[in-house]
Design a protein around this motif. Sequence first.
Motif, PDB file in Angstrom:
ATOM      1  N   LYS A 112       6.090  17.201  19.432  1.00 42.61           N
ATOM      2  CA  LYS A 112       5.726  17.890  20.663  1.00 42.61           C
ATOM      3  C   LYS A 112       5.279  16.868  21.692  1.00 42.61           C
ATOM      4  CE  LYS A 112       0.905  19.032  20.550  1.00 42.61           C
ATOM      5  NZ  LYS A 112      -0.002  20.082  20.908  1.00 42.61           N
ATOM      6  N   VAL A 113       5.401  17.246  22.939  1.00 38.55           N
ATOM      7  CA  VAL A 113       4.965  16.390  24.029  1.00 38.55           C
ATOM      8  C   VAL A 113       3.595  16.898  24.465  1.00 38.55           C
ATOM      9  CG1 VAL A 113       5.463  15.563  26.342  1.00 38.55           C
ATOM     10  CG2 VAL A 113       7.336  15.971  24.744  1.00 38.55           C
ATOM     11  N   GLY A 114       2.623  15.997  24.442  1.00 43.86           N
ATOM     12  CA  GLY A 114       1.256  16.361  24.788  1.00 43.86           C
ATOM     13  C   GLY A 114       0.906  15.961  26.205  1.00 43.86           C
ATOM     14  N   ALA A 115      -0.370  15.796  26.437  1.00 45.49           N
ATOM     15  CA  ALA A 115      -0.892  15.436  27.755  1.00 45.49           C
ATOM     16  C   ALA A 115      -0.291  14.114  28.221  1.00 45.49           C
ATOM     17  CB  ALA A 115      -2.421  15.334  27.695  1.00 45.49           C
ATOM     18  N   MET A 116       0.010  14.060  29.464  1.00 41.83           N
ATOM     19  CA  MET A 116       0.539  12.860  30.120  1.00 41.83           C
ATOM     20  C   MET A 116       1.849  12.379  29.497  1.00 41.83           C
ATOM     21  SD  MET A 116      -3.103  10.957  30.830  1.00 41.83           S
ATOM     22  CE  MET A 116      -2.348   9.491  31.438  1.00 41.83           C
ATOM     23  N   GLY A 117       2.609  13.291  28.903  1.00 40.34           N
ATOM     24  CA  GLY A 117       3.915  12.955  28.364  1.00 40.34           C
ATOM     25  C   GLY A 117       3.901  12.186  27.066  1.00 40.34           C
ATOM     26  N   LYS A 118       2.766  12.142  26.387  1.00 38.66           N
ATOM     27  CA  LYS A 118       2.679  11.408  25.123  1.00 38.66           C
ATOM     28  C   LYS A 118       3.295  12.233  24.000  1.00 38.66           C
ATOM     29  CE  LYS A 118      -1.315   8.644  26.252  1.00 38.66           C
ATOM     30  NZ  LYS A 118      -2.621   8.177  25.802  1.00 38.66           N
ATOM     31  N   LEU A 119       4.021  11.547  23.126  1.00 33.21           N
ATOM     32  CA  LEU A 119       4.674  12.185  22.005  1.00 33.21           C
ATOM     33  C   LEU A 119       3.698  12.326  20.843  1.00 33.21           C
ATOM     34  CD1 LEU A 119       7.388  13.236  20.880  1.00 33.21           C
ATOM     35  CD2 LEU A 119       7.765  10.934  19.992  1.00 33.21           C
ATOM     36  N   HIS A 120       3.749  13.480  20.164  1.00 31.05           N
ATOM     37  CA  HIS A 120       2.908  13.737  18.999  1.00 31.05           C
ATOM     38  C   HIS A 120       3.782  14.252  17.863  1.00 31.05           C
ATOM     39  CE1 HIS A 120      -0.005  13.854  22.276  1.00 31.05           C
ATOM     40  NE2 HIS A 120      -0.892  13.505  21.372  1.00 31.05           N
ATOM     41  N   VAL A 121       3.396  13.913  16.649  1.00 28.58           N
ATOM     42  CA  VAL A 121       4.082  14.407  15.459  1.00 28.58           C
ATOM     43  C   VAL A 121       3.137  15.381  14.759  1.00 28.58           C
ATOM     44  CG1 VAL A 121       3.317  12.498  13.974  1.00 28.58           C
ATOM     45  CG2 VAL A 121       5.396  13.757  13.402  1.00 28.58           C
ATOM     46  N   ILE A 122       3.704  16.455  14.243  1.00 21.89           N
ATOM     47  CA  ILE A 122       2.931  17.476  13.533  1.00 21.89           C
ATOM     48  C   ILE A 122       3.202  17.288  12.043  1.00 21.89           C
ATOM     49  CG2 ILE A 122       2.545  19.937  13.217  1.00 21.89           C
ATOM     50  CD1 ILE A 122       3.880  20.245  16.059  1.00 21.89           C
ATOM     51  N   GLU A 123       2.161  17.063  11.269  1.00 20.40           N
ATOM     52  CA  GLU A 123       2.329  16.888   9.829  1.00 20.40           C
ATOM     53  C   GLU A 123       2.754  18.209   9.209  1.00 20.40           C
ATOM     54  OE1 GLU A 123      -1.061  15.213   7.948  1.00 20.40           O
ATOM     55  OE2 GLU A 123      -0.834  13.298   8.972  1.00 20.40           O
ATOM     56  N   ARG A 124       3.731  18.149   8.358  1.00 18.34           N
ATOM     57  CA  ARG A 124       4.314  19.361   7.777  1.00 18.34           C
ATOM     58  C   ARG A 124       3.338  20.117   6.885  1.00 18.34           C
ATOM     59  NH1 ARG A 124      10.432  17.227   6.541  1.00 18.34           N
ATOM     60  NH2 ARG A 124      10.786  16.594   8.687  1.00 18.34           N
ATOM     61  N   ARG A 125       2.596  19.418   6.076  1.00 14.08           N
ATOM     62  CA  ARG A 125       1.706  20.097   5.123  1.00 14.08           C
ATOM     63  C   ARG A 125       0.420  20.588   5.766  1.00 14.08           C
ATOM     64  NH1 ARG A 125       2.679  15.645   0.637  1.00 14.08           N
ATOM     65  NH2 ARG A 125       4.720  16.340  -0.052  1.00 14.08           N
ATOM     66  N   SER A 126      -0.230  19.725   6.540  1.00 15.07           N
ATOM     67  CA  SER A 126      -1.555  20.057   7.057  1.00 15.07           C
ATOM     68  C   SER A 126      -1.528  20.654   8.458  1.00 15.07           C
ATOM     69  CB  SER A 126      -2.436  18.804   7.080  1.00 15.07           C
ATOM     70  OG  SER A 126      -1.934  17.876   8.033  1.00 15.07           O
ATOM     71  N   GLY A 127      -0.453  20.402   9.201  1.00 13.91           N
ATOM     72  CA  GLY A 127      -0.398  20.857  10.582  1.00 13.91           C
ATOM     73  C   GLY A 127      -1.172  19.964  11.533  1.00 13.91           C
ATOM     74  N   ARG A 128      -1.735  18.872  11.007  1.00 11.51           N
ATOM     75  CA  ARG A 128      -2.498  17.928  11.826  1.00 11.51           C
ATOM     76  C   ARG A 128      -1.556  17.245  12.812  1.00 11.51           C
ATOM     77  NH1 ARG A 128      -5.605  13.058   8.975  1.00 11.51           N
ATOM     78  NH2 ARG A 128      -3.453  12.470   8.618  1.00 11.51           N
ATOM     79  N   ILE A 129      -2.047  17.006  14.010  1.00 13.65           N
ATOM     80  CA  ILE A 129      -1.244  16.399  15.064  1.00 13.65           C
ATOM     81  C   ILE A 129      -1.723  14.973  15.283  1.00 13.65           C
ATOM     82  CG2 ILE A 129      -0.626  16.526  17.496  1.00 13.65           C
ATOM     83  CD1 ILE A 129      -1.033  19.571  17.273  1.00 13.65           C
ATOM     84  N   ARG A 130      -0.760  14.024  15.283  1.00 15.42           N
ATOM     85  CA  ARG A 130      -1.081  12.616  15.509  1.00 15.42           C
ATOM     86  C   ARG A 130      -0.191  12.068  16.625  1.00 15.42           C
ATOM     87  NH1 ARG A 130      -0.872   9.517   9.999  1.00 15.42           N
ATOM     88  NH2 ARG A 130       0.991  10.727   9.638  1.00 15.42           N
ATOM     89  N   GLU A 131      -0.754  11.197  17.429  1.00 16.42           N
ATOM     90  CA  GLU A 131      -0.025  10.592  18.538  1.00 16.42           C
ATOM     91  C   GLU A 131       0.938   9.525  18.027  1.00 16.42           C
ATOM     92  OE1 GLU A 131      -0.858   7.801  22.424  1.00 16.42           O
ATOM     93  OE2 GLU A 131      -2.495   9.029  21.662  1.00 16.42           O
ATOM     94  N   VAL A 132       2.098   9.437  18.666  1.00 12.55           N
ATOM     95  CA  VAL A 132       3.071   8.383  18.387  1.00 12.55           C
ATOM     96  C   VAL A 132       3.088   7.465  19.610  1.00 12.55           C
ATOM     97  CG1 VAL A 132       5.467   7.851  17.827  1.00 12.55           C
ATOM     98  CG2 VAL A 132       4.460  10.015  17.053  1.00 12.55           C
ATOM     99  N   PRO A 133       2.345   6.363  19.562  1.00 11.70           N
ATOM    100  CA  PRO A 133       2.298   5.473  20.728  1.00 11.70           C
ATOM    101  C   PRO A 133       3.633   4.751  20.920  1.00 11.70           C
ATOM    102  CG  PRO A 133       1.033   4.529  18.926  1.00 11.70           C
ATOM    103  CD  PRO A 133       1.507   5.874  18.467  1.00 11.70           C
ATOM    104  N   VAL A 134       3.960   4.452  22.157  1.00 12.66           N
ATOM    105  CA  VAL A 134       5.182   3.692  22.428  1.00 12.66           C
ATOM    106  C   VAL A 134       5.032   2.302  21.819  1.00 12.66           C
ATOM    107  CG1 VAL A 134       5.781   4.980  24.509  1.00 12.66           C
ATOM    108  CG2 VAL A 134       4.369   2.942  24.690  1.00 12.66           C
TER     109      VAL A 134
END
Length: 94
Positions: A32-54
């Motif tokens: 998903k695309v978060g604030a300020m156009g930053k990309l985030h990945v959603i963990e399949r098991r926990s649903g936790r969201i983590r940023e994917v830095p460029v």
Amino acid sequence: MDLMYFVYNGEFMEGTTEDAKERIVKTARWLKVGAMGKLHVIERRSGRIREVPVIGDRDAVLRKLHRMSVYCSGDRLYRLAKNSYFWRGMRADC
């Protein structure tokens, strides 16, 4: 390239094959695309969201975490980083 275009724009690039479209849609549901156009990945098991830095920002992220944790070891740095960030090869970068 096609995946990122789809995630950021919500549409496929011209010339994308039907097979590629299926793969893109399947993978994109975990991004998903978060604030300020930053990309985030959603963990399949926990649903936790983590940023994917460029790529160009990854060293700065690790340096910041390293300073914040009073210059910890690589293992501890990895444990800190994986709580909020994700990228392939992150373990080796720590």
